[in-house]
Scaffold this motif. Structure first.
Motif, PDB file in Angstrom:
ATOM      1  N   GLU A 180     -11.011  10.719  -1.282  1.00 33.23           N
ATOM      2  CA  GLU A 180     -10.475   9.991  -1.453  1.00 33.23           C
ATOM      3  C   GLU A 180     -11.346   9.656  -2.651  1.00 33.23           C
ATOM      4  O   GLU A 180     -10.932   7.979  -3.232  1.00 33.23           O
ATOM      5  N   PHE A 181     -12.320  10.449  -3.942  1.00 29.10           N
ATOM      6  CA  PHE A 181     -12.934   9.295  -4.642  1.00 29.10           C
ATOM      7  C   PHE A 181     -12.404  10.365  -6.364  1.00 29.10           C
ATOM      8  O   PHE A 181     -13.041   9.243  -7.147  1.00 29.10           O
ATOM      9  N   LYS A 182     -12.190  11.061  -6.414  1.00 28.83           N
ATOM     10  CA  LYS A 182     -11.926  11.778  -7.321  1.00 28.83           C
ATOM     11  C   LYS A 182     -12.850  12.245  -7.826  1.00 28.83           C
ATOM     12  O   LYS A 182     -12.898  12.036  -9.451  1.00 28.83           O
ATOM     13  N   LEU A 183     -14.114  12.169  -7.768  1.00 36.86           N
ATOM     14  CA  LEU A 183     -15.185  12.860  -7.771  1.00 36.86           C
ATOM     15  C   LEU A 183     -16.235  14.446  -7.968  1.00 36.86           C
ATOM     16  O   LEU A 183     -15.224  14.430  -6.362  1.00 36.86           O
ATOM     17  N   PRO A 184     -17.065  14.491  -8.606  1.00 34.09           N
ATOM     18  CA  PRO A 184     -17.369  16.113  -8.116  1.00 34.09           C
ATOM     19  C   PRO A 184     -18.500  15.083  -6.489  1.00 34.09           C
ATOM     20  O   PRO A 184     -18.756  14.512  -7.091  1.00 34.09           O
ATOM     21  N   VAL A 185     -18.635  16.571  -5.626  1.00 30.99           N
ATOM     22  CA  VAL A 185     -19.099  15.959  -4.772  1.00 30.99           C
ATOM     23  C   VAL A 185     -19.779  17.539  -3.762  1.00 30.99           C
ATOM     24  O   VAL A 185     -19.747  18.808  -3.864  1.00 30.99           O
ATOM     25  N   LEU A 186     -20.710  16.995  -3.855  1.00 26.12           N
ATOM     26  CA  LEU A 186     -21.307  18.509  -3.554  1.00 26.12           C
ATOM     27  C   LEU A 186     -22.289  18.193  -1.871  1.00 26.12           C
ATOM     28  O   LEU A 186     -22.266  16.983  -1.506  1.00 26.12           O
ATOM     29  N   ILE A 187     -22.529  18.661  -0.996  1.00 27.39           N
ATOM     30  CA  ILE A 187     -23.200  19.160   0.274  1.00 27.39           C
ATOM     31  C   ILE A 187     -23.887  19.709   0.899  1.00 27.39           C
ATOM     32  O   ILE A 187     -23.568  21.333   0.246  1.00 27.39           O
ATOM     33  N   GLU A 188     -25.335  18.815   0.794  1.00 31.44           N
ATOM     34  CA  GLU A 188     -25.986  19.716   0.949  1.00 31.44           C
ATOM     35  C   GLU A 188     -26.981  19.699   2.351  1.00 31.44           C
ATOM     36  O   GLU A 188     -26.991  18.537   2.838  1.00 31.44           O
ATOM     37  N   ASN A 189     -27.997  20.691   2.728  1.00 33.22           N
ATOM     38  CA  ASN A 189     -29.233  20.616   4.203  1.00 33.22           C
ATOM     39  C   ASN A 189     -29.967  19.741   3.612  1.00 33.22           C
ATOM     40  O   ASN A 189     -30.296  19.321   2.147  1.00 33.22           O
ATOM     41  N   GLU A 190     -29.843  18.554   4.611  1.00 34.59           N
ATOM     42  CA  GLU A 190     -31.016  17.661   4.014  1.00 34.59           C
ATOM     43  C   GLU A 190     -32.348  17.760   3.883  1.00 34.59           C
ATOM     44  O   GLU A 190     -33.045  16.942   2.915  1.00 34.59           O
ATOM     45  N   ALA A 191     -32.929  18.631   4.700  1.00 35.27           N
ATOM     46  CA  ALA A 191     -34.197  19.280   4.611  1.00 35.27           C
ATOM     47  C   ALA A 191     -33.714  20.208   3.098  1.00 35.27           C
ATOM     48  O   ALA A 191     -35.340  20.603   2.575  1.00 35.27           O
ATOM     49  N   ASN A 192     -32.963  20.506   2.644  1.00 31.09           N
ATOM     50  CA  ASN A 192     -33.290  21.511   1.383  1.00 31.09           C
ATOM     51  C   ASN A 192     -33.511  20.530  -0.114  1.00 31.09           C
ATOM     52  O   ASN A 192     -33.691  20.502  -0.498  1.00 31.09           O
ATOM     53  N   ALA A 193     -32.735  19.569   0.656  1.00 28.22           N
ATOM     54  CA  ALA A 193     -32.185  18.201  -0.228  1.00 28.22           C
ATOM     55  C   ALA A 193     -33.542  17.834  -0.125  1.00 28.22           C
ATOM     56  O   ALA A 193     -33.976  17.558  -1.485  1.00 28.22           O
TER      57      ALA A 193
END
Length: 386
Positions: A180-193
């Motif tokens: 959708e946004f043509k940008l780098p995306v990273l997904i992380e577990n929220e507790a790790n974050a």
């Protein structure tokens, strides 16, 4: 024209990253200081600094203190060269922030949610991203990436394998947002974050071995060992909310029974509350008015949090345990029962050195953590060899 070999390119890229990282950490700093800190020779530093100046990632300011010769020009990191988007998807909210490259929050949006279906949540996330990009100040690089924290098991490819409290499984969230946004995306577990956010910008800055306990609707944990986020073999570490503290106990959304989060989370608190429409905020308001029933509820949850923290301390022998996420707002009623439980149950050797603290970043830990990951990736991947 001289041809640069692949090996020379790698060396130059690594040296350039090192110089930029030194400026970020030590600013304001002179070229001579960088040479001394990194061990690179002055000519190399000067050449690399010129490259980075051209990329607008740093800027020069007036002369610093002289140590005898000409007063040096000082270098600063250009924290507004671009911006990062950090999003924390909770079970009953979506929090989004826009930060500069130093983690300062410029814009924040927080929206309660009731429908946790993937399509409904991603509609909210997408709308927030569009709004942040629209309101973002002008800069050389614009939005450098999007980081999203999710309360569930996330693999290293950014697929949400299992988020029991959201009822999600095998969700390609990264691909969906990138398309959708043509940008780098990273997904992380929220507790790790959250753990990473506290380590970089919050209560964990002076510690190397930290367990961050994310106490919200569910419970998760982020583990920092020797200053680095520990993710386990496949990225699944930290699911301490599903450690069993009561054999054959209450049923958990993960399918097991007697999990820690069933007794010590915001969900557990609301289930015990006599008011059907109780919220964390309404119970805090009652406790602030010295309502004995509300205070007793928080104390019971605090004792249950303490049981899990005791297990963590005995297992990991950390320097620090940080309690974060939404239950932090009830710190004044939770802290005492947590500490009392630790004092009663934790091995005396383990108790001596550990510090229990509450999040310094409050509800922003996870959003700031994924934002910091985005910035790091931009700095690392954005360093080109001219």
């Amino acid at each position: 024209m001289q041809t640069i070999t692949w090996n020379q390119q790698v060396v130059k890229r690594n040296n350039k990253s090192l110089v930029l990282q030194t400026i970020i950490e030590k600013e304001p700093v002179s070229r001579a200081d960088i040479a001394q800190i990194t061990g690179l020779n002055k000519a190399t530093v000067s050449s690399l600094v010129n490259d980075i100046l051209e990329e607008n990632l740093i800027f020069e300011s007036g002369p610093g203190e002289s140590s005898g010769g000409r007063r040096p020009v000082l270098l600063h990191f250009n924290k507004t060269a671009g911006y990062a988007i950090g999003i924390d998807i909770g079970v009953n909210y979506v929090l989004s922030i826009l930060t500069d490259l130093k983690g300062n929050i410029l814009i924040e949006k927080n929206q309660p949610i009731k429908n946790v279906a993937f399509e409904a949540v991603t509609d909210v996330v997408s709308e927030m991203i569009r709004s942040l990009i629209l309101e973002m100040p002008e800069s050389s690089y614009g939005a450098v990436g999007i980081g999203i924290g999710v309360p569930g098991i996330v693999d290293k490819q950014g697929t949400v394998l299992f988020a029991p409290n959201l009822n999600w499984s095998n969700i390609s969230l990264k691909q969906h947002i990138e398309e959708e946004f043509k940008l780098p995306v990273l997904i992380e577990n929220e507790a790790n974050a959250g753990a990473y956010g506290e380590k970089q910008l919050g209560a964990g800055q002076s510690f190397q071995d930290i367990i961050y306990v994310s106490a919200g609707i569910g419970i998760g944990a982020g583990i920092i060992l020797n200053g680095e986020l520990y993710q386990g073999k496949n990225g699944y570490s930290g699911e301490l909310g599903h450690v069993i503290i009561q054999a054959n106990g209450k049923k958990c959304s993960c399918g097991s029974q007697g999990c820690w989060e069933v007794y010590a989370s915001e969900n557990a608190l609301l289930e015990m509350a006599p008011q059907q429409d109780a919220t964390l905020e309404s119970l805090v308001a009652l406790a602030e008015e010295n309502d004995s029933e509300a205070i007793a509820l928080f104390e019971k949850i605090g004792a249950s949090i303490g049981i899990g923290v005791n297990n963590i301390i005995n297992a990991f022998n950390p320097e620090q345990v940080i309690i974060g996420n939404r239950l932090v707002v009830a710190k004044q009623w939770l802290e005492k029962p947590i500490l009392e439980t630790i004092q009663t149950h934790t091995l005396p050797f383990h108790q001596k050195e550990v510090q229990l603290q509450f999040s310094r970043l409050s509800v922003h830990s996870a959003a700031l953590g994924v934002s910091a990951f985005v910035v790091e990736n931009f700095i690392r991947d954005g360093v080109t060899v001219l």
